[in-house]
Scaffold this active site. Sequence first.
Site, PDB file in Angstrom:
ATOM      1  N   MET A 184       1.012  -1.266  -0.071  1.00 16.21           N
ATOM      2  CA  MET A 184       0.092  -0.014   0.084  1.00 16.21           C
ATOM      3  C   MET A 184       0.826   1.376  -0.127  1.00 16.21           C
ATOM      4  O   MET A 184       0.458   2.345   0.451  1.00 16.21           O
ATOM      5  CB  MET A 184      -0.902  -0.027   1.249  1.00 16.21           C
ATOM      6  CG  MET A 184      -1.709  -1.299   1.275  1.00 16.21           C
ATOM      7  SD  MET A 184      -3.483  -0.999   1.882  1.00 16.21           S
ATOM      8  CE  MET A 184      -3.100  -0.528   3.875  1.00 16.21           C
TER       9      MET A 184
ATOM     10  N   HIS B 121       9.284  -3.461   3.345  1.00 13.49           N
ATOM     11  CA  HIS B 121       9.043  -3.636   1.945  1.00 13.49           C
ATOM     12  C   HIS B 121      10.261  -3.820   1.195  1.00 13.49           C
ATOM     13  O   HIS B 121      10.196  -4.969   0.254  1.00 13.49           O
ATOM     14  CB  HIS B 121       8.320  -2.512   1.224  1.00 13.49           C
ATOM     15  CG  HIS B 121       7.047  -1.990   2.058  1.00 13.49           C
ATOM     16  ND1 HIS B 121       6.888  -0.958   2.791  1.00 13.49           N
ATOM     17  CD2 HIS B 121       5.801  -2.641   2.157  1.00 13.49           C
ATOM     18  CE1 HIS B 121       5.501  -0.805   3.242  1.00 13.49           C
ATOM     19  NE2 HIS B 121       4.985  -1.902   2.795  1.00 13.49           N
TER      20      HIS B 121
ATOM     21  N   GLN C  23      -2.935 -12.346   7.833  1.00 13.36           N
ATOM     22  CA  GLN C  23      -3.219 -11.732   6.579  1.00 13.36           C
ATOM     23  C   GLN C  23      -2.346 -12.869   5.732  1.00 13.36           C
ATOM     24  O   GLN C  23      -3.024 -13.464   4.761  1.00 13.36           O
ATOM     25  CB  GLN C  23      -2.629 -10.625   6.150  1.00 13.36           C
ATOM     26  CG  GLN C  23      -2.740 -10.129   4.816  1.00 13.36           C
ATOM     27  CD  GLN C  23      -1.990  -8.643   4.517  1.00 13.36           C
ATOM     28  OE1 GLN C  23      -2.887  -7.832   4.385  1.00 13.36           O
ATOM     29  NE2 GLN C  23      -0.727  -8.603   4.221  1.00 13.36           N
TER      30      GLN C  23
HETATM   31  O1  PAF Z   1      -0.299  -5.686   3.441  1.00 17.98           O
HETATM   32  C1  PAF Z   1      -0.633  -4.803   2.820  1.00 17.98           C
HETATM   33  O2  PAF Z   1       0.076  -3.897   2.607  1.00 17.98           O
HETATM   34  C2  PAF Z   1      -1.898  -5.101   2.236  1.00 17.98           C
HETATM   35  O3  PAF Z   1      -2.849  -5.720   3.176  1.00 17.98           O
HETATM   36  C3  PAF Z   1      -2.132  -5.610   0.682  1.00 17.98           C
HETATM   37  C4  PAF Z   1      -1.664  -7.314   0.856  1.00 17.98           C
HETATM   38  C5  PAF Z   1      -0.959  -4.869  -0.283  1.00 17.98           C
HETATM   39  C6  PAF Z   1      -3.292  -5.563   0.186  1.00 17.98           C
HETATM   40  O4  PAF Z   1      -3.785  -4.260   0.055  1.00 17.98           O
END
Ligand code: PAF
Length: 275
Positions: free
Chosen positions: A27, A34, A150
């Site tokens: 995001m 990241h 997630q």
């Molecule tokens: O972890 C994230 O940044 C978000 O939940 C994702 C997996 C990009 C989905 O919008």
Amino acid sequence: MEIIKDAKELKKIRKNLKGSVGFVPTMGALHDGHLSLIKRAREENDFVIVSIFVNPTQFLEGEDLDKYPRKEQADIEICKRAGVDILFMPTINSIYFKDELKILAPQIRGYILEGAKRPGHFDGVLQIVMKLFNITTPNRAYFGKKDAQQLALITQMVHDYFLDVEIIPCEIVRDENGLALSSRNAYLSKEEKKRALSLSQALKLGANMVAKGILNVKAIKEAMEKELLKSVDKLDYVAIVNRAFEEIEQVEIGNTIILVAAYVGTTRLIDNIWI
Ligand code: PAF
């Protein structure tokens, strides 16, 4: 590096890529966490696609969708330097449609812990990830262990929907003091940042108890809660579950995750440790 804003255009480009594709969905407001996913994708694939999209369907009413940090220009530079081949920054209209089909999170695993505090959040996550997988059809997709629930739900979606992508779980990246990196750390004041360290410290305390042979979940949770309540403003939960996110009474070494979620100031933070 190509920047693509239209989903259908990316689908066309993807079809012509000859070789393996590693995909890192984000995001934005990219940080070293990241970057570690992107680096790993770069090492293991011929092509790397990164997406940046602040997905509205995973934010609940009253959450931080509007103030979620957006750093488009800096993110583009980071991706260029990291050797990303394609940066996908979809427009909302190219990716969401009127009265569209929904993907729903599983009724139990999707509605405990984060799902209980943020009901519907995982429906939105799975919906966008399914779309992104179908657009980019990656061989491998990279997710941080920090969002452990997630990660578990996306892994389940890949299994339940017979998707052809390998999910690669990646280690949590922490700052020099142990704070798990998160785009939401940007909301913390200096004083709050210090208090936020109590999350990783409590997890360490839990892990140390396990190392000493204390495997009773209730005892570990109580000790961690006591420690956390000294520093955080609101404790959402301390949870100890197995890797399938099922409740356990005793820690199973090699199959357990200890998770915490708490507010420091008005910022909600999560962290975990895999035992
Ligand atoms: O972890 C994230 O940044 C978000 O939940 C994702 C997996 C990009 C989905 O919008």
